[in-house]
Every structure is written in C-alpha cells, then in structure tokens.
Design a protein around this motif. Structure first.
Motif, PDB file in Angstrom:
ATOM      1  N   ALA A  72       0.836  -1.207   0.000  1.00 20.15           N
ATOM      2  CA  ALA A  72       0.000   0.000   0.000  1.00 20.15           C
ATOM      3  C   ALA A  72       0.865   1.250   0.000  1.00 20.15           C
ATOM      4  CB  ALA A  72      -0.932  -0.023   1.222  1.00 20.15           C
ATOM      5  N   ASN A  73       1.932   1.245   0.753  1.00 21.96           N
ATOM      6  CA  ASN A  73       2.818   2.401   0.806  1.00 21.96           C
ATOM      7  C   ASN A  73       3.529   2.611  -0.530  1.00 21.96           C
ATOM      8  OD1 ASN A  73       3.335   3.783   3.682  1.00 21.96           O
ATOM      9  ND2 ASN A  73       2.797   1.634   4.014  1.00 21.96           N
ATOM     10  N   LEU A  74       4.065   1.541  -1.116  1.00 21.01           N
ATOM     11  CA  LEU A  74       4.792   1.680  -2.381  1.00 21.01           C
ATOM     12  C   LEU A  74       3.861   2.118  -3.515  1.00 21.01           C
ATOM     13  CD1 LEU A  74       7.185  -1.405  -2.196  1.00 21.01           C
ATOM     14  CD2 LEU A  74       7.695   1.005  -1.670  1.00 21.01           C
ATOM     15  N   VAL A  75       2.671   1.553  -3.585  1.00 27.44           N
ATOM     16  CA  VAL A  75       1.712   1.932  -4.641  1.00 27.44           C
ATOM     17  C   VAL A  75       1.310   3.383  -4.480  1.00 27.44           C
ATOM     18  CG1 VAL A  75      -0.624   1.532  -5.518  1.00 27.44           C
ATOM     19  CG2 VAL A  75       0.894  -0.407  -5.026  1.00 27.44           C
ATOM     20  N   SER A  76       1.059   3.763  -3.212  1.00 26.31           N
ATOM     21  CA  SER A  76       0.680   5.166  -2.977  1.00 26.31           C
ATOM     22  C   SER A  76       1.821   6.104  -3.364  1.00 26.31           C
ATOM     23  CB  SER A  76       0.312   5.356  -1.502  1.00 26.31           C
ATOM     24  OG  SER A  76      -0.802   4.558  -1.147  1.00 26.31           O
ATOM     25  N   ALA A  77       3.056   5.699  -3.062  1.00 23.95           N
ATOM     26  CA  ALA A  77       4.205   6.531  -3.428  1.00 23.95           C
ATOM     27  C   ALA A  77       4.311   6.652  -4.941  1.00 23.95           C
ATOM     28  CB  ALA A  77       5.482   5.933  -2.836  1.00 23.95           C
ATOM     29  N   ALA A  78       4.088   5.559  -5.651  1.00 22.10           N
ATOM     30  CA  ALA A  78       4.139   5.603  -7.114  1.00 22.10           C
ATOM     31  C   ALA A  78       3.065   6.524  -7.672  1.00 22.10           C
ATOM     32  CB  ALA A  78       3.979   4.181  -7.665  1.00 22.10           C
ATOM     33  N   ILE A  79       1.871   6.489  -7.052  1.00 21.24           N
ATOM     34  CA  ILE A  79       0.789   7.374  -7.518  1.00 21.24           C
ATOM     35  C   ILE A  79       1.172   8.832  -7.286  1.00 21.24           C
ATOM     36  CG2 ILE A  79      -1.600   8.062  -7.081  1.00 21.24           C
ATOM     37  CD1 ILE A  79      -2.206   5.129  -6.445  1.00 21.24           C
ATOM     38  N   ILE A  80       1.808   9.096  -6.192  1.00 19.22           N
ATOM     39  CA  ILE A  80       2.231  10.469  -5.891  1.00 19.22           C
ATOM     40  C   ILE A  80       3.227  10.952  -6.958  1.00 19.22           C
ATOM     41  CG2 ILE A  80       3.578  11.857  -4.261  1.00 19.22           C
ATOM     42  CD1 ILE A  80       0.754  11.420  -3.377  1.00 19.22           C
ATOM     43  N   VAL A  81       4.159  10.088  -7.331  1.00 21.77           N
ATOM     44  CA  VAL A  81       5.144  10.477  -8.349  1.00 21.77           C
ATOM     45  C   VAL A  81       4.436  10.778  -9.668  1.00 21.77           C
ATOM     46  CG1 VAL A  81       7.091   9.642  -9.727  1.00 21.77           C
ATOM     47  CG2 VAL A  81       7.027   9.245  -7.243  1.00 21.77           C
ATOM     48  N   THR A  82       3.468   9.943 -10.012  1.00 22.76           N
ATOM     49  CA  THR A  82       2.752  10.119 -11.283  1.00 22.76           C
ATOM     50  C   THR A  82       1.934  11.402 -11.277  1.00 22.76           C
ATOM     51  OG1 THR A  82       2.642   7.718 -11.514  1.00 22.76           O
ATOM     52  CG2 THR A  82       1.128   9.041 -12.861  1.00 22.76           C
ATOM     53  N   MET A  83       1.252  11.634 -10.153  1.00 20.74           N
ATOM     54  CA  MET A  83       0.336  12.769 -10.100  1.00 20.74           C
ATOM     55  C   MET A  83       1.077  14.101  -9.983  1.00 20.74           C
ATOM     56  SD  MET A  83      -2.702  11.353  -7.601  1.00 20.74           S
ATOM     57  CE  MET A  83      -3.448  12.991  -7.602  1.00 20.74           C
ATOM     58  N   PHE A  84       2.165  14.121  -9.216  1.00 22.34           N
ATOM     59  CA  PHE A  84       2.777  15.406  -8.888  1.00 22.34           C
ATOM     60  C   PHE A  84       4.181  15.584  -9.473  1.00 22.34           C
ATOM     61  CE2 PHE A  84       0.167  14.401  -5.002  1.00 22.34           C
ATOM     62  CZ  PHE A  84      -0.947  15.100  -5.450  1.00 22.34           C
ATOM     63  N   GLY A  85       4.501  14.780 -10.500  1.00 18.34           N
ATOM     64  CA  GLY A  85       5.824  14.918 -11.100  1.00 18.34           C
ATOM     65  C   GLY A  85       6.043  16.289 -11.738  1.00 18.34           C
ATOM     66  N   ALA A  86       4.972  16.892 -12.276  1.00 19.69           N
ATOM     67  CA  ALA A  86       5.107  18.190 -12.952  1.00 19.69           C
ATOM     68  C   ALA A  86       4.922  19.353 -12.009  1.00 19.69           C
ATOM     69  CB  ALA A  86       4.077  18.275 -14.085  1.00 19.69           C
ATOM     70  N   VAL A  87       4.464  19.085 -10.795  1.00 18.00           N
ATOM     71  CA  VAL A  87       4.137  20.169  -9.863  1.00 18.00           C
ATOM     72  C   VAL A  87       5.261  20.380  -8.857  1.00 18.00           C
ATOM     73  CG1 VAL A  87       2.482  20.951  -8.121  1.00 18.00           C
ATOM     74  CG2 VAL A  87       1.681  19.673 -10.130  1.00 18.00           C
ATOM     75  N   ILE A  88       5.816  19.277  -8.373  1.00 16.42           N
ATOM     76  CA  ILE A  88       6.821  19.349  -7.302  1.00 16.42           C
ATOM     77  C   ILE A  88       8.186  19.105  -7.928  1.00 16.42           C
ATOM     78  CG2 ILE A  88       7.569  18.296  -5.118  1.00 16.42           C
ATOM     79  CD1 ILE A  88       4.688  17.422  -4.662  1.00 16.42           C
ATOM     80  N   PRO A  89       9.172  19.844  -7.504  1.00 20.07           N
ATOM     81  CA  PRO A  89      10.524  19.607  -8.036  1.00 20.07           C
ATOM     82  C   PRO A  89      10.926  18.145  -7.868  1.00 20.07           C
ATOM     83  CG  PRO A  89      10.470  21.627  -6.747  1.00 20.07           C
ATOM     84  CD  PRO A  89       9.147  20.998  -6.562  1.00 20.07           C
ATOM     85  N   ALA A  90      11.680  17.688  -8.811  1.00 17.54           N
ATOM     86  CA  ALA A  90      12.012  16.255  -8.846  1.00 17.54           C
ATOM     87  C   ALA A  90      12.785  15.835  -7.620  1.00 17.54           C
ATOM     88  CB  ALA A  90      12.792  15.946 -10.118  1.00 17.54           C
ATOM     89  N   TRP A  91      13.776  16.667  -7.270  1.00 16.27           N
ATOM     90  CA  TRP A  91      14.589  16.233  -6.112  1.00 16.27           C
ATOM     91  C   TRP A  91      13.774  16.133  -4.845  1.00 16.27           C
ATOM     92  CZ3 TRP A  91      15.168  19.269  -1.807  1.00 16.27           C
ATOM     93  CH2 TRP A  91      14.772  20.607  -1.878  1.00 16.27           C
ATOM     94  N   GLN A  92      12.787  17.033  -4.660  1.00 18.06           N
ATOM     95  CA  GLN A  92      11.928  16.948  -3.476  1.00 18.06           C
ATOM     96  C   GLN A  92      11.022  15.712  -3.523  1.00 18.06           C
ATOM     97  OE1 GLN A  92       9.695  20.562  -2.889  1.00 18.06           O
ATOM     98  NE2 GLN A  92      11.523  21.859  -2.671  1.00 18.06           N
ATOM     99  N   LEU A  93      10.459  15.567  -4.720  1.00 19.16           N
ATOM    100  CA  LEU A  93       9.503  14.465  -4.866  1.00 19.16           C
ATOM    101  C   LEU A  93      10.185  13.117  -4.662  1.00 19.16           C
ATOM    102  CD1 LEU A  93       6.640  13.573  -5.546  1.00 19.16           C
ATOM    103  CD2 LEU A  93       7.275  13.602  -7.985  1.00 19.16           C
ATOM    104  N   TRP A  94      11.328  12.942  -5.362  1.00 20.60           N
ATOM    105  CA  TRP A  94      11.997  11.633  -5.235  1.00 20.60           C
ATOM    106  C   TRP A  94      12.634  11.445  -3.856  1.00 20.60           C
ATOM    107  CZ3 TRP A  94      11.062   7.735  -8.206  1.00 20.60           C
ATOM    108  CH2 TRP A  94      10.602   7.929  -9.484  1.00 20.60           C
TER     109      TRP A  94
END
Length: 756
Positions: free
Chosen positions: A23-45
């Motif tokens: 559940a945690n890994l899937v949710s993290a993957a969804i966050i990357v997909t949804m907010f890749g263009a909004v949040i800076p990459a280094w912060q997001l990753w």
C-alpha cells in the motif's frame, strides 16, 4: 493468558505487513505520477525514497519478530511498535506540505484521495497494533486538517478529523475483537485440554465403561471396555439382553439377585437410576458393578432405550465388607463382638416373643486369666483367648451365638431355651471345658470360668434388661469364688439396687459428716490392763440408719472411695490418740487398695506430723490379701511406713492364704488371731488349739505379740490365756466405744495409775 494475547496481536500485525508495504509503495508511485510536474524532482523523489525506506524498514522489522501465535509477548514488546507508525505517519505528512496552500483543488483532492486510501489500508493492516495505527492515521490527518483550518476551511478540516477518528475507532474495534477472539480460543483450548486430560484419566483407569440398549433392552454398540468387563470379545454381546448379561448363569434359572430385579423394574418403568450396586457373575467369579443410566428418546419422542455408565466396584465392596466385619467381629478371636451379640440377642428375643418361646443369655468370665497376662505377657494371653473361643464354638449348636464382649468376657445367646435343663447342662459344660488345661508355648495353663444365666421373659424382655440380669448372676458366681454358674434371681436385682443406693450415699457420706470412729479396747492378757484401742469405722446414714462395715467397705474399695475415706480415718485416729494420756496405742485397719497407692506413706507421715502423735503409738493392721498381688508396690509402701517407726499388725491370720514367707520378710509387731479360732478353741476343738499354739510359738520366736480377737466369755478368756496370747480384744473387756466414752476410759486408767 494476556501474554499469549499480546503475542497474537504481534502475529496478526506481522501477517499484514506485506500488504502495508504494498500500500505504501503503490501510494508513493501514484504520488510520483500525479505530482511529477508540480513538485521539483529532487523533493519528490527524496520524499518518495524516504517513504519507501521507512516502509521497507518497518516490513523487515515486522518479519523478524518471532512468528509464534501461541507464544508469549510482554507489554514492552507491544509498545515497541509505536515508532513504526509514527515514522510512516511523519513521512506521509510531508506530502501535503510540499504542495503548499496554492495548489489547485484538483491536485489537493487527488492527494487527499491517495492519503485516504492509505489511511484505510493502514486501519486494516495495522489494526492489531492500536498505538502504531493511531499515530500513523493521526499524523496524516493532522498534516491535512491543520493547513485547512489555518486557511479557514473549517468544514473540510472537521471532515478530515472525523474521517481519521472513524478509522481509528474501527481499528480499535478490530483490535478488541481480536483480543476477545483470542481470549475465547485460549479459554476453550484450556477447557479442551482439561477435558482431554480427564478423558485420558478415565480411559487409563480401566474400571469404567459406557453401555447402551435399544427399546427392547438389548445391548447396542457395546464399548470395548464394557465387553472386556463382561469377559467377552467386543461385539460378541451386541443384541444380547442387558439383563441376561448381568444375570450370567442365573438367567436360565431365574434365581437372580434382588438388586437385579430392582434394575429390571426400573428399566421396565423407563426410570433413570444411579449408583445401583449389584452382583454380577463374570467367568465363574462374583463381581460387583455400580451402574447408572437414563432413558433415551428419538426426535419424535419415542422411547429408544437406555444409555448409561458402569464401573467395577468389587475392590471397594470387599474393602467395605472387611470394614463392616471389623466393626462387628472381634479381630482377636473372630467371634462376634459386643455389637453383634446385642443384635443377635435382640433378634432372638423378637423370635421368642413371636413364637411365645424363650431365649437365654449367658455371660462368661474367665477365672485367673489376669494371672496369665501378668506372668506370661499379653501375647500368651491373646493366644489363650483364641483357644477359649475355639472351645466355646465347639460346645454350642447352630442355633446358639457365641461372642466376645471384651477382655476376658464372653457371651452365648441361646435362641431356644425352652428346655431349662439343656441351658444348665450347657453352662456346666462351658465351665468344665474352659477349666481343662491349655498347652501354650511349653506352658501348661489352668484357668476357670464363671457363668451367669438369664432367661426371657422371666428375667427380662429386652436385650438391655436380659444382659443386666445375666451380669448380676455372673457377679454372684464370681462372689462365690468362681468356677460355678448362677441363674438370675429377683433378689439379685434388689441387692444390686441396694448396692447402687449405698454407693451414691457413700460418695457424699464423708463430706456430710456421716462417718465416725469407735474405739474398742485392747488389753493385756495377763492382767487386763489397757494397752490401746482399735479404731473401727462406722457409718450412720440419716435415713438408712447404721450401715455395717461389711456392706459399705467393699463398695468403697471397688469404687476407689477407700482412698479418701482411709486417709480421713488415719488422720482422725491419730488426732484422737494424740490426746490420750500415757503410752496407749491406736490400731487402724488399712485396705489393700490403700497400700497400692504410693502416696499412702506420705499420708501417714503427714498425719503423724500434724497431730504430734509418736510413730510407735500408731499400729496399722493389714490382711494377708495385701501380699497376693505381686508387682503393685504394696510391700515397698509398707517398708516406707515401717521406716517411720509405725508398727504393723497382721490381721485375721490363718483365715486366708497363710504363708510364713512374708512373716519373715516383713517386720510385723503383732499377729492377730481371728475370732473363729478363739471360739473353736474354747469349745475344745483340737485343730484350732493346735493352730493357736503354733501361731503363739511362731510369734514368740520372731519377737511378735499375739492378739486374740472376739473374746466374749470367761471360758474363752481362760483358754486364750492358757495358750499364751499376750493381748486380748473383744466384748468381754469392752465393745467399740464412742469417742467420749473412750476418752473417759482413758481418764479412769490415768486416775487409777496416779492413785497407785
């Protein structure tokens, strides 16, 4: 139990840890997909990497915990799970902060949806670990609700808070359900273990079994143990009538036990029963079974047979029979004991009353048996009692019951006593048979027997009265010297009642001042000069009058009242003699029972000290019976009294078991010759004359005085003087005098001495 419940909670959390990781890994993957263009990459990753690292660490830590649902865990083990929930909660709380307040509604809603799913998954996966799930859900909810509240979106903040609270309550409910379920499982397991243990014990005991019958009372589904108890192979008795199996060889003849008939009636009436004990013939041997059962009914209410349990209680029955026999039979002789004899006598009286017949009761007491015990010991005495019981059993018929009442007392219940001569012949035969010699341990023993007989209904219509009558008759036989039988006579009861009344009155006579002393003069044979007095005990009862010593002294000796009475006599006589002038002595009769008490010497010493009487002025008179009981210490008591300076007189010499041996061993000062010899010698009978001469010669040679008792006539006086007696006592010189008259006689003697 709580330790095992906590272990179950940890086990449940471990089971769902992979689901939580996914559940945690899937949710993290969804966050990357949804907010890749909004949040800076280094912060997001960086954020996603932190979540993944924490989730993996929690998973590894959970998987390393012992997978033991039946193990034990402490409170500390359970509490160590809260950092896991807190770490994951803090990691996910960063996501709303990274979006900031300027994020558009669609982005914020997407994030909230991801977090809502994650919180719900945590409520499912981490529910057993309440503290961890509370910190995880609470941390994420606070990170979402607080910014909303700060920007004025109170309704949205409240909705988030309410949603998180509901999830936490659901997790708590699931955790509580898990605790209750595991607690119930443990309780049931404990009960199952207890039941299993009891069943194992039941199976190992091997003495209990189950049985079942159909409506026709035929055995169905016989258990192996039941078949073994019946002595057959399992299945061999299926279809056999249950009662036939129990009856065994008596089934065909119909001669079954009453208990089996009772069982048949209960089964016919379809009644429940329990603890029914009945005899069963197994393999030609009698066994005892205890069975219980209840009727069975099918689904339509129709009778379907019996189902019950049974056990072999043969050993318990034998033990109970042995105990019952010990309670009713004498262990030494094997004869019925007092209880059984009384019951047999009661039955014999009932039968005699019913048939208008008679029965008799004999009480038998062995003569001289105590001598055997005292000289050869109780083991020889016990074997002698066994021989006595064998002889008694051979003398009686089948209708008679022989028993031992205790000690050396036996009894015979004669059920048919219509022939009085037969009863007398049996009594004489018992005396003759028991008087024959016994050869035991290279010893030839001689004892005798005394018998008392009572016959119903003349001598008693109840067992108690008949036993009392036989006891009175036995007392008369013993009183006559033993070796005879005596039948009950009504005057025996009168005498016994008189004795009872006298005993009750005698117990109060001393304290009521009814006892007194009289003093009979003892004079010198040569000139009639007064030498002293003999103190004689008298009892004057206010209603019964003067009671002679021959009646009350034996009662005092038997009831042990002679001790205090004898002490009073010694003290009173010493006190009276201390007031006499001159050197007059006082003689006091002493019972053998007094000399058997070691304290008697101290009593004499105390009386002399308190009254001031010189020891040589006190003379104690004893009879030959004192020396007949060996080992009682009477001789040692006499020696201590003689050491005080007190004189000793041998009373009634020649009337008992006279022996010259104790004359030489004991320091007597006087031998008293009985009145019977004095009267016969005065009539010229040669034997008494020869005996008196011999006694006088013996006394002179041993330095003893001789006193002739009962001198009443001039002729008796001259005869005694001629035979050489030194002192005389009797009515010729004076009857027993009251205290006042004795004092007056002493004063006249003193006056005569002063005048001379």
């Amino acid at each position: 139990m709580w330790g095992r419940i906590r272990a179950a909670q940890l086990h449940a959390g471990r089971q769902m840890v992979l689901f939580l990781l996914a559940a945690n890994l899937v949710s993290a993957a969804i966050i990357v997909t949804m907010f890749g263009a909004v949040i800076p990459a280094w912060q997001l990753w960086g954020h996603v990497g932190a979540i993944a690292a924490i989730a993996v660490a929690v998973t590894v830590r959970r998987l390393r915990t012992p997978d033991s649902p039946d193990g034990y865990a402490s409170v500390a083990d359970l509490r160590r799970t809260w950092p896991e929930g807190l770490a994951l909660g803090l990691a996910w709380s960063v996501a709303p902060l990274m979006l900031g307040p300027d994020a558009d509604a669609a982005t914020a809603l997407g994030l909230w949806m991801v977090l809502s799913v994650l919180m719900t998954a945590a409520a499912v996966a981490m529910a057993p670990l309440v503290l961890a799930v509370g910190l995880f859900i609470g941390g994420i909810a606070a990170a979402v609700a607080l910014p909303l509240a700060f920007t004025g979106n109170y309704i949205a903040a409240a909705a988030v808070t309410l949603f998180a609270a509901l999830l936490i309550l659901i997790a708590i409910g699931r955790a509580r359900g898990l605790v209750d379920l595991r607690g119930s499982e443990l309780t049931l397991a404990d009960r199952d273990e207890t039941v299993s243990m009891l069943l194992r014990e039941f199976g190992d005991a091997g003495a209990d079994w189950l049985w079942e019958t159909d409506a026709a009372r035929r055995i169905v589904k016989a258990s192996p143990r039941f078949a073994i108890a019946c002595g057959v192979e399992p299945g061999a008795i299926d279809g056999t009538p249950f009662l036939q199996v129990l009856a065994g060889s008596t089934w065909e003849s119909g001669d079954v036990s009453p208990a089996l008939r009772d069982l048949s009636e209960k089964m016919r009436a379809r009644q429940s029963f329990r603890d029914l004990v009945l005899p069963v013939g197994i393999g030609g041997k009698e066994r005892w079974w205890s069975i219980a059962a209840s009727p069975r009914f099918d689904g339509t209410g129709q009778f379907a047979g019996f189902r019950g349990v049974g056990s072999d209680v043969t050993e318990q029955r034998l033990t109970a029979d042995k105990i019952a026999r010990m309670a009713r039979f004498d262990p030494l002789t094997g004869l019925p004991n007092r209880l059984s004899v009384n019951e047999a006598l009661t039955r014999a009286l009932e039968e005699a009353t019913h048939w208008q017949s008679r029965c008799a009761f004999m009480m038998i007491d062995l003569d001289r048996f105590k001598v055997v015990n005292d000289t050869l010991g109780h083991p020889v005495g016990d074997r002698l009692l066994g021989r006595v019981s064998e002889r008694l059993a051979r003398l009686t018929t089948d209708g008679d019951i022989v028993g031992r009442l205790g000690g050396d007392e036996f009894a015979v219940v004669v059920r048919d006593a219509r022939d009085g001569e037969r009863v007398e012949r049996l009594a004489r035969a018992i005396i003759d048979a028991l008087s024959q010699p016994y050869d035991l341990d290279e010893h030839t023993l001689y004892i005798g027997a005394s018998v008392g007989v009572a016959t119903s209904p003349r001598d008693g219509s109840t067992a108690e009265t008949l036993v009392r009558s036989a006891d009175l008759a036995l007392y008369r036989s013993k009183d006559r010297g033993g070796g005879v039988f005596h039948a009950y006579e009504p005057q025996l009861h009168v005498a016994a009642e008189e004795r009872r009344v006298l005993e009750m009155a005698l117990r109060k006579a001393l304290q009521n001042g009814e006892l007194r002393l009289q003093y009979q003069p003892v004079v010198a044979a040569a000139d009639g000069a007064l030498r002293g007095f003999e103190a004689l005990l008298r009892w004057e009862h206010p209603t019964l009058g003067n009671i002679p010593p021959a009646k009350f002294v034996p009662i005092a000796e038997e009831t042990r009242l002679i001790g205090p009475i004898g002490e009073w006599v010694v003290r009173s006589a010493c006190a009276e003699a201390a007031g006499w002038s001159g050197d007059l002595s006082v003689a006091v009769n002493v019972s053998p029972e007094q000399l058997h008490s070691p304290q008697f010497a101290a009593t004499v010493a105390s009386a002399l000290a308190q009254t001031g009487l010189a020891a040589h002025r006190l003379e104690l008179e004893v009879t030959e019976s004192v020396f007949l009981r060996e080992g009682t210490g009477a001789v040692r008591v006499l020696e201590r009294i003689l050491d005080l300076g007190v004189k000793l007189s041998l009373d009634d010499f020649g009337t008992g078991y006279s022996s010259l041996g104790y004359l030489a061993r004991t320091r007597f000062s006087t031998i008293k010759i009985d009145r019977s010899f004095v009267a016969a010698a005065a009539q010229g009978v040669p034997e008494p004359v020869a005996i008196i001469r011999a006694v006088v010669a013996l006394a002179n040679s041993l330095g003893m005085a001789t006193t002739a008792e009962g001198v009443e006539t001039e002729r008796e006086l001259e005869t005694i003087r001629g035979l050489g007696c030194t002192r005389i006592q009797g009515y010729y010189f004076g009857r027993p005098l009251p205290v006042a008259e004795a004092r007056a006689l002493v004063e006249r003697r003193a006056d005569a001495s002063r005048a001379a």
